[in-house]
Scaffold this motif. Structure first.
Motif, PDB file in Angstrom:
ATOM      1  N   LEU A 383       0.644  -1.324  -0.011  1.00  0.00           N
ATOM      2  CA  LEU A 383      -0.009   0.073   0.039  1.00  0.00           C
ATOM      3  C   LEU A 383       0.839   1.276  -0.225  1.00  0.00           C
ATOM      4  N   SER A 384       2.051   1.307   0.784  1.00  0.00           N
ATOM      5  CA  SER A 384       2.903   2.336   0.725  1.00  0.00           C
ATOM      6  C   SER A 384       3.485   2.658  -0.373  1.00  0.00           C
ATOM      7  N   GLU A 385       3.761   1.569  -1.320  1.00  0.00           N
ATOM      8  CA  GLU A 385       4.302   1.773  -2.560  1.00  0.00           C
ATOM      9  C   GLU A 385       3.236   2.537  -3.490  1.00  0.00           C
ATOM     10  N   MET A 386       2.286   2.273  -3.402  1.00  0.00           N
ATOM     11  CA  MET A 386       0.820   2.790  -4.018  1.00  0.00           C
ATOM     12  C   MET A 386       0.886   4.141  -3.968  1.00  0.00           C
ATOM     13  N   LEU A 387       1.214   4.577  -2.396  1.00  0.00           N
ATOM     14  CA  LEU A 387       0.968   5.943  -1.929  1.00  0.00           C
ATOM     15  C   LEU A 387       2.246   6.539  -2.608  1.00  0.00           C
ATOM     16  N   ILE A 388       3.481   6.140  -2.786  1.00  0.00           N
ATOM     17  CA  ILE A 388       4.691   6.903  -3.328  1.00  0.00           C
ATOM     18  C   ILE A 388       4.297   7.171  -4.616  1.00  0.00           C
ATOM     19  N   ALA A 389       3.600   6.250  -5.516  1.00  0.00           N
ATOM     20  CA  ALA A 389       3.509   6.175  -6.930  1.00  0.00           C
ATOM     21  C   ALA A 389       2.434   7.502  -7.253  1.00  0.00           C
ATOM     22  N   LYS A 390       1.710   7.922  -6.202  1.00  0.00           N
ATOM     23  CA  LYS A 390       0.656   8.784  -6.357  1.00  0.00           C
ATOM     24  C   LYS A 390       1.064   9.983  -6.085  1.00  0.00           C
ATOM     25  N   ARG A 391       2.127  10.059  -5.506  1.00  0.00           N
ATOM     26  CA  ARG A 391       2.822  11.156  -4.739  1.00  0.00           C
ATOM     27  C   ARG A 391       1.978  11.807  -3.714  1.00  0.00           C
ATOM     28  N   ILE A 392       1.322  11.006  -2.895  1.00  0.00           N
ATOM     29  CA  ILE A 392       0.456  11.409  -1.717  1.00  0.00           C
ATOM     30  C   ILE A 392       1.330  12.273  -0.686  1.00  0.00           C
ATOM     31  N   THR A 393       0.573  13.265  -0.091  1.00  0.00           N
ATOM     32  CA  THR A 393       1.373  13.959   1.185  1.00  0.00           C
ATOM     33  C   THR A 393       0.414  13.753   2.051  1.00  0.00           C
ATOM     34  N   PRO A 394       0.710  12.634   2.780  1.00  0.00           N
ATOM     35  CA  PRO A 394      -0.250  12.346   3.925  1.00  0.00           C
ATOM     36  C   PRO A 394       0.103  13.276   5.287  1.00  0.00           C
ATOM     37  N   SER A 395      -0.915  13.121   6.203  1.00  0.00           N
ATOM     38  CA  SER A 395      -0.766  13.909   7.483  1.00  0.00           C
ATOM     39  C   SER A 395       0.079  12.806   8.383  1.00  0.00           C
ATOM     40  N   ILE A 396       0.888  13.140   9.190  1.00  0.00           N
ATOM     41  CA  ILE A 396       1.771  12.561  10.104  1.00  0.00           C
ATOM     42  C   ILE A 396       0.586  11.468  11.086  1.00  0.00           C
ATOM     43  N   HIS A 397      -0.193  12.221  11.441  1.00  0.00           N
ATOM     44  CA  HIS A 397      -1.354  11.688  12.365  1.00  0.00           C
ATOM     45  C   HIS A 397      -1.703  10.321  11.586  1.00  0.00           C
ATOM     46  N   ALA A 398      -2.331  10.556  10.371  1.00  0.00           N
ATOM     47  CA  ALA A 398      -2.922   9.547   9.437  1.00  0.00           C
ATOM     48  C   ALA A 398      -1.983   8.488   9.337  1.00  0.00           C
ATOM     49  N   LEU A 399      -0.967   8.567   9.040  1.00  0.00           N
ATOM     50  CA  LEU A 399       0.271   7.513   8.926  1.00  0.00           C
ATOM     51  C   LEU A 399       0.351   6.500  10.026  1.00  0.00           C
ATOM     52  N   THR A 400       0.312   7.104  11.175  1.00  0.00           N
ATOM     53  CA  THR A 400       0.599   6.592  12.590  1.00  0.00           C
ATOM     54  C   THR A 400      -0.741   5.765  13.165  1.00  0.00           C
ATOM     55  N   THR A 401      -2.037   6.578  12.651  1.00  0.00           N
ATOM     56  CA  THR A 401      -3.381   5.995  13.311  1.00  0.00           C
ATOM     57  C   THR A 401      -4.111   5.313  12.488  1.00  0.00           C
ATOM     58  N   ALA A 402      -4.070   5.338  11.158  1.00  0.00           N
ATOM     59  CA  ALA A 402      -5.027   4.993  10.475  1.00  0.00           C
ATOM     60  C   ALA A 402      -5.248   3.640  10.402  1.00  0.00           C
ATOM     61  N   PRO A 403      -6.501   3.034  10.558  1.00  0.00           N
ATOM     62  CA  PRO A 403      -6.486   1.647  10.600  1.00  0.00           C
ATOM     63  C   PRO A 403      -5.956   0.776   9.605  1.00  0.00           C
ATOM     64  N   SER A 404      -5.904   1.388   8.312  1.00  0.00           N
ATOM     65  CA  SER A 404      -5.464   0.834   7.117  1.00  0.00           C
ATOM     66  C   SER A 404      -4.912   1.903   6.276  1.00  0.00           C
ATOM     67  N   LEU A 405      -3.740   1.628   5.671  1.00  0.00           N
ATOM     68  CA  LEU A 405      -3.113   2.749   4.658  1.00  0.00           C
ATOM     69  C   LEU A 405      -4.191   2.748   3.573  1.00  0.00           C
ATOM     70  N   LYS A 406      -4.864   1.800   3.351  1.00  0.00           N
ATOM     71  CA  LYS A 406      -5.600   1.898   1.856  1.00  0.00           C
ATOM     72  C   LYS A 406      -6.471   3.178   2.015  1.00  0.00           C
ATOM     73  N   SER A 407      -6.780   3.579   3.180  1.00  0.00           N
ATOM     74  CA  SER A 407      -7.760   4.781   3.535  1.00  0.00           C
ATOM     75  C   SER A 407      -7.202   6.065   2.941  1.00  0.00           C
ATOM     76  N   LEU A 408      -5.797   5.859   2.573  1.00  0.00           N
ATOM     77  CA  LEU A 408      -4.951   7.215   2.441  1.00  0.00           C
ATOM     78  C   LEU A 408      -4.963   7.406   1.039  1.00  0.00           C
ATOM     79  N   LEU A 409      -5.265   6.087   0.196  1.00  0.00           N
ATOM     80  CA  LEU A 409      -5.357   6.335  -1.250  1.00  0.00           C
ATOM     81  C   LEU A 409      -6.363   6.945  -2.087  1.00  0.00           C
ATOM     82  N   PRO A 410      -6.122   7.713  -2.877  1.00  0.00           N
ATOM     83  CA  PRO A 410      -7.291   8.587  -3.571  1.00  0.00           C
ATOM     84  C   PRO A 410      -8.370   7.657  -4.072  1.00  0.00           C
ATOM     85  N   ARG A 411      -9.588   7.880  -3.873  1.00  0.00           N
ATOM     86  CA  ARG A 411     -10.776   7.239  -4.380  1.00  0.00           C
ATOM     87  C   ARG A 411     -10.874   7.368  -5.844  1.00  0.00           C
ATOM     88  N   ALA A 412     -10.994   6.101  -6.403  1.00  0.00           N
ATOM     89  CA  ALA A 412     -11.273   6.306  -8.051  1.00  0.00           C
ATOM     90  C   ALA A 412     -12.342   7.029  -8.160  1.00  0.00           C
TER      91      ALA A 412
END
Length: 412
Positions: A383-412
């Motif tokens: 999932l992290s590899e996908m975030l890098i490819a999409k040039r995501i700028t996530p919040s530090i709080h989300a990176l550490t607390t989100a139940p799943s990193l999938k929630s940080l990916l943009p929705r289609a």
């Protein structure tokens, strides 16, 4: 298959073999010739420092191409062959036996060669690991009752150390830097790997350099800068690799830490491409920074993309760099370029596993590194590899607390 010179591929490793397969899978109708300097058919290299050394009986790494696959796909394989020269003007390669093979387009996948230890004596007790034959010659030493010295605390050296220790050998790792895995691996992960090795009985000596090596029919004697010495049955040297650029230089191609290619894997000469360990290329995720990657994933991905462009495409290479290594029962993975990051955020996954997010000055995710037992980190790394490819700028709080990193990916 139609007539014509078709594509000639020089180098029958992972990259070259994948390119040949992809050409046929895409329906490329012209001749495909794959030239390799080994007697073996193309095979997977990652098992050389792992499964092949650990096997109880003599075995071979998984093949990339078999005789049946070559025949069914109409791929001509020329083994035990050395290409001595490229004639770009005449569109042909010259083999060491004098044969001249014409090409319509040429792909160089010549790989890399182990960096040699200067001033080392010629001895069968000083070994390098790059090919299947290297692994098969090293394997008899990997057993209980022997002392294996490993020079170099990088991926290959540590994988050999782990394999040797798992088979009961006494193992000492020598690293001139102040820590192991200095190149491209965060200190927190390197510390965990070193602890893992020490816990399994590997002696790790960092910050020391080799002053002298002597070898005879019985032992290798290694003198170190801390006035201590090591007496071993065999010395495995893993101090890096150099791209094989001899043919490119002979042909007048541009070379810059490898055969220089553009984002389509084209060299400075018309109709000649390069891919895999031998080439350097600009990467769009990192400001067109020129990279050369020695990694299985990169070899596979670039082989596939090169095939598409050899067949007339114009695809640009933008895959996220990815590295992995098995260390005893743990897996280490890195996606992206760690040295591009300024901020590091840790996400604990339980059972001692964790991943580190590396953010640049604009808080864009540029790399993720992780370590854990078995497949513990696999899902989050993907999932992290996908975030890098999409040039995501996530919040530090989300990176550490989100139940799943999938929630940080943009929705289609």
């Amino acid at each position: 298959m139609s007539d014509g010179a078709g594509v000639v591929i020089v180098g029958a490793g992972e990259c070259g073999a994948r390119a040949a397969l992809s050409l046929r899978e895409s329906g490329y109708p012209h001749p495909v010739t794959l030239i390799g300097d080994e007697v073996h058919l193309p095979y997977e290299r990652p098992p050389l420092s792992k499964q092949l050394l650990l096997a109880e009986a003599t075995s071979s790494p998984p093949p990339v191409l078999t005789d049946i696959m070559l025949a069914e796909r109409g791929i001509r394989h020329i083994g035990e062959a050395l290409v001595e020269a490229i004639d770009p003007a005449g569109r042909q390669v010259i083999l060491s036996d004098g044969r001249a093979l014409p090409y319509e387009k040429l792909l160089l996948t010549t790989g890399a060669t182990p960096r040699r230890l200067p001033n080392a004596p010629a001895s069968r007790r000083i070994r390098y690991l790059r090919t299947m034959d290297d692994a098969l010659e090293l394997r008899p030493w990997i057993r209980a009752g022997t002392h294996i010295a490993v020079l170099g605390g990088g991926f290959i050296g540590l994988e050999v150390a782990a394999s040797a220790r798992s088979r009961g050998a006494e193992v000492t790792v020598i690293e001139s830097q102040e820590r192991i895995l200095k190149r491209g691996v965060p200190e927190a992960i390197a510390e965990m790997v070193e602890t893992l090795h020490r816990r399994n009985g590997v002696v790790v000596r960092c910050g020391v350099t080799v002053l002298r090596i002597e070898a005879d029919d019985r032992r290798v004697e290694i003198s170190l800068s801390d006035s201590a010495g090591i007496s071993a049955d065999v010395l495995v040297v893993g101090i890096g690799a150099q791209p094989r650029t001899e043919l490119a230089l002979q042909a007048g191609l541009a070379v810059d830490n490898g055969i220089a290619v553009n984002d389509r894997l084209e060299t400075s000469a018309a109709n000649i491409y390069a891919a895999g360990d031998c080439c350097s290329f600009p990467h769009p995720l990192y400001g067109e920074r020129r990279l050369r990657l020695e990694a299985w994933r990169n070899a596979q991905d670039q082989g596939i993309l090169a095939a598409a462009n050899l067949a007339g495409g114009a695809s640009r290479y933008a895959a996220v760099p990815y590295f992995w290594s098995d260390q005893f029962d743990h897996t280490l993975q890195i996606a992206g370029l760690v040295d591009e990051g300024r901020t590091v955020v840790r996400r604990d996954l339980g059972d001692g596993a964790f991943i580190l997010f590396h953010l640049d000055g604009e808080q864009r995710l540029v790399a993720v590194s992780g370590i854990g037992q078995g497949n513990r980190i696999a899902k989050d790394m993907k999932l992290s590899e996908m975030l890098i490819a999409k040039r995501i700028t996530p919040s530090i709080h989300a990176l550490t607390t989100a139940p799943s990193l999938k929630s940080l990916l943009p929705r289609a």
